[in-house]
Motif scaffolding. Structure first.
Motif, PDB file in Angstrom:
ATOM      1  N   UNK A 180       6.884  10.071 -13.371  1.00 26.48           N
ATOM      2  CA  UNK A 180       7.769  11.232 -13.393  1.00 26.48           C
ATOM      3  C   UNK A 180       8.953  11.043 -14.327  1.00 26.48           C
ATOM      4  N   UNK A 181       9.324   9.794 -14.615  1.00 24.78           N
ATOM      5  CA  UNK A 181      10.494   9.514 -15.459  1.00 24.78           C
ATOM      6  C   UNK A 181      10.117   9.158 -16.896  1.00 24.78           C
ATOM      7  N   UNK A 182       8.848   9.259 -17.274  1.00 20.80           N
ATOM      8  CA  UNK A 182       8.400   8.852 -18.603  1.00 20.80           C
ATOM      9  C   UNK A 182       8.406  10.014 -19.589  1.00 20.80           C
ATOM     10  N   UNK A 183       8.481   9.626 -20.878  1.00 13.71           N
ATOM     11  CA  UNK A 183       8.211  10.570 -21.958  1.00 13.71           C
ATOM     12  C   UNK A 183       6.698  10.688 -22.129  1.00 13.71           C
ATOM     13  N   UNK A 184       6.202  11.791 -22.684  1.00 17.91           N
ATOM     14  CA  UNK A 184       4.761  11.909 -22.921  1.00 17.91           C
ATOM     15  C   UNK A 184       4.209  10.799 -23.811  1.00 17.91           C
ATOM     16  N   UNK A 185       5.042  10.249 -24.716  1.00 15.52           N
ATOM     17  CA  UNK A 185       4.584   9.188 -25.619  1.00 15.52           C
ATOM     18  C   UNK A 185       4.537   7.822 -24.954  1.00 15.52           C
ATOM     19  N   UNK A 186       5.063   7.726 -23.722  1.00 13.96           N
ATOM     20  CA  UNK A 186       5.145   6.429 -23.043  1.00 13.96           C
ATOM     21  C   UNK A 186       4.153   6.376 -21.869  1.00 13.96           C
ATOM     22  N   UNK A 187       2.916   6.784 -22.137  1.00  8.94           N
ATOM     23  CA  UNK A 187       1.912   6.852 -21.079  1.00  8.94           C
ATOM     24  C   UNK A 187       0.812   5.802 -21.248  1.00  8.94           C
ATOM     25  N   UNK A 188       1.090   4.739 -21.989  1.00 11.09           N
ATOM     26  CA  UNK A 188       0.071   3.736 -22.265  1.00 11.09           C
ATOM     27  C   UNK A 188      -0.051   2.760 -21.106  1.00 11.09           C
ATOM     28  N   UNK A 189       1.007   2.042 -20.807  1.00  8.41           N
ATOM     29  CA  UNK A 189       1.007   1.055 -19.727  1.00  8.41           C
ATOM     30  C   UNK A 189       1.788   1.623 -18.548  1.00  8.41           C
ATOM     31  N   UNK A 220       7.657  -0.657 -16.340  1.00  9.67           N
ATOM     32  CA  UNK A 220       8.763   0.273 -16.097  1.00  9.67           C
ATOM     33  C   UNK A 220       8.995   1.105 -17.359  1.00  9.67           C
ATOM     34  N   UNK A 221       9.342   2.397 -17.222  1.00  5.40           N
ATOM     35  CA  UNK A 221       9.536   3.250 -18.412  1.00  5.40           C
ATOM     36  C   UNK A 221      10.575   2.680 -19.369  1.00  5.40           C
ATOM     37  N   UNK A 275       0.817  -1.213   0.000  1.00  5.40           N
ATOM     38  CA  UNK A 275       0.000   0.000   0.000  1.00  5.40           C
ATOM     39  C   UNK A 275       0.851   1.263   0.000  1.00  5.40           C
ATOM     40  N   UNK A 276       2.050   1.176   0.551  1.00  2.00           N
ATOM     41  CA  UNK A 276       2.933   2.341   0.593  1.00  2.00           C
ATOM     42  C   UNK A 276       3.800   2.425  -0.659  1.00  2.00           C
ATOM     43  N   UNK A 277       4.391   1.303  -1.047  1.00  4.45           N
ATOM     44  CA  UNK A 277       5.376   1.317  -2.126  1.00  4.45           C
ATOM     45  C   UNK A 277       4.750   1.395  -3.516  1.00  4.45           C
ATOM     46  N   UNK A 278       3.545   0.814  -3.692  1.00  5.50           N
ATOM     47  CA  UNK A 278       2.941   0.826  -5.028  1.00  5.50           C
ATOM     48  C   UNK A 278       2.617   2.247  -5.507  1.00  5.50           C
ATOM     49  N   UNK A 279       1.955   3.101  -4.704  1.00  5.27           N
ATOM     50  CA  UNK A 279       1.741   4.487  -5.166  1.00  5.27           C
ATOM     51  C   UNK A 279       3.053   5.235  -5.399  1.00  5.27           C
ATOM     52  N   UNK A 280       4.065   4.940  -4.563  1.00  7.40           N
ATOM     53  CA  UNK A 280       5.355   5.594  -4.751  1.00  7.40           C
ATOM     54  C   UNK A 280       6.006   5.160  -6.057  1.00  7.40           C
ATOM     55  N   UNK A 281       5.882   3.867  -6.378  1.00  9.25           N
ATOM     56  CA  UNK A 281       6.424   3.368  -7.647  1.00  9.25           C
ATOM     57  C   UNK A 281       5.735   4.041  -8.831  1.00  9.25           C
ATOM     58  N   UNK A 282       4.392   4.163  -8.775  1.00 10.53           N
ATOM     59  CA  UNK A 282       3.669   4.818  -9.863  1.00 10.53           C
ATOM     60  C   UNK A 282       4.095   6.270 -10.028  1.00 10.53           C
ATOM     61  N   UNK A 283       4.280   6.962  -8.918  1.00 10.19           N
ATOM     62  CA  UNK A 283       4.685   8.368  -8.983  1.00 10.19           C
ATOM     63  C   UNK A 283       6.051   8.517  -9.641  1.00 10.19           C
ATOM     64  N   UNK A 284       7.011   7.701  -9.203  1.00 10.19           N
ATOM     65  CA  UNK A 284       8.358   7.780  -9.779  1.00 10.19           C
ATOM     66  C   UNK A 284       8.350   7.337 -11.234  1.00 10.19           C
TER      67      UNK A 284
END
Length: 281
Positions: A39-48, A52-53, A27-36
């Motif tokens: 934050x490290x993705x390109x705009x074109x890499x927002x599908x899945x 990992x980016x 519950x703590x690490x999963x939202x943190x993983x999604x946030x990071x």
């Protein structure tokens, strides 16, 4: 027999404990993983978003830094937080001491205690519109004014915390200081206040986290862009039709990083202070 009973009581149900620890960590690490990850993705890499980016784009942080004018907003937020922290500790601890020591002796102080505590049950949304009008009337809709308001709005909770801790300090200590010739002010500053360190640490950390993370009060009071805090600067990523999620999440990480560092290093004082404050005389 007693030894066996003691061992039986201290037995730990490890399967349940491990399951609960895994669930809590998820519950703590999963939202943190999604946030990071976002934050490290390109705009074109927002599908899945769960994957990992494909390419780590650290330039998002530099762009978010520039778009939010991070240094200016950081200074504003830090100024409000630090000034609020200093005056909160000085004034709220003194008020709590005066109220607690005179609670049984004076109806006035008893009424003041319940007056402040009752303010904890009033939602801030009820006070928003009157606060905006009065802040504009008294010209406190600025950084200095909002800092003063944070000190006032923190009084109810801080008095509740401080009072619980002061009750655990015997009044005989005050009487001994008075016999030695100390005035009430000297008794508080030289004798009582140093004994409030655990609760002062708790109040300081909770006040710091509340002020730093607050969004609503700066939103309704700080209209000038040069006076805005870090939380208000997050609006810059939201356009009329689109939202730059990668830059927004990079900015979120920049905002929560200072408070995360403070919490990691100071969490033991939060727990010890609250536990100590629960002890009554």
């Amino acid at each position: 027999m007693t030894h066996r009973t003691k061992l039986h009581k201290e037995k730990v149900n490890w399967p349940i404990t491990i399951i609960l620890m895994v669930v809590a960590a998820g519950l703590i690490l999963f939202p943190l993983y999604l946030t990071i990850s976002i934050a490290l993705r390109d705009p074109s890499d927002m599908v899945n978003l769960l994957a990992f980016p494909k390419k780590l784009n650290f330039s998002n942080f530099a762009e978010a830094w520039k778009m939010t004018n991070y240094p200016l907003k950081f200074r504003n937020t830090l100024f409000i937080t630090v000034i609020n922290l200093v005056f909160t500790i000085i004034t709220n601890s003194a008020v709590s001491y005066a109220i607690t020591r005179n609670y049984k002796k004076s109806k006035f102080f008893k009424g003041m205690y319940y007056y402040f505590i009752s303010a904890m049950f009033i939602p801030f949304s009820v006070l928003m519109l009157p606060l905006v009008k009065q802040a504009a009337l008294f010209h406190v809709d600025n950084i200095g004014g909002i800092t003063f308001l944070y000190i006032i709005f923190g009084l109810p909770m801080n008095i509740f915390l401080y009072s619980g801790y002061i009750k655990s300090i015997p009044e005989a200590i005050d009487e001994a200081a008075t016999i030695d010739g100390a005035s009430p002010l000297q008794t508080f500053t030289r004798v009582i206040f140093p004994m409030l360190k655990p609760m002062t640490a708790t109040v300081a950390i909770l006040s710091f986290m509340w002020t730093w993370n607050d969004f609503l009060m700066p939103l309704i009071l700080l209209s000038k862009p040069e006076q805005q805090t870090l939380q208000l600067s997050q609006y810059v990523f939201q356009g009329q039709f689109t939202t730059q999620y990668n830059l927004a999440f990079a900015s979120y990480l920049l905002v929560i990083l200072p408070i995360l560092v403070v919490y990691i290093f100071c969490q033991k004082w939060i727990i010890s202070g609250v536990v100590s404050g629960a002890v009554k005389q």
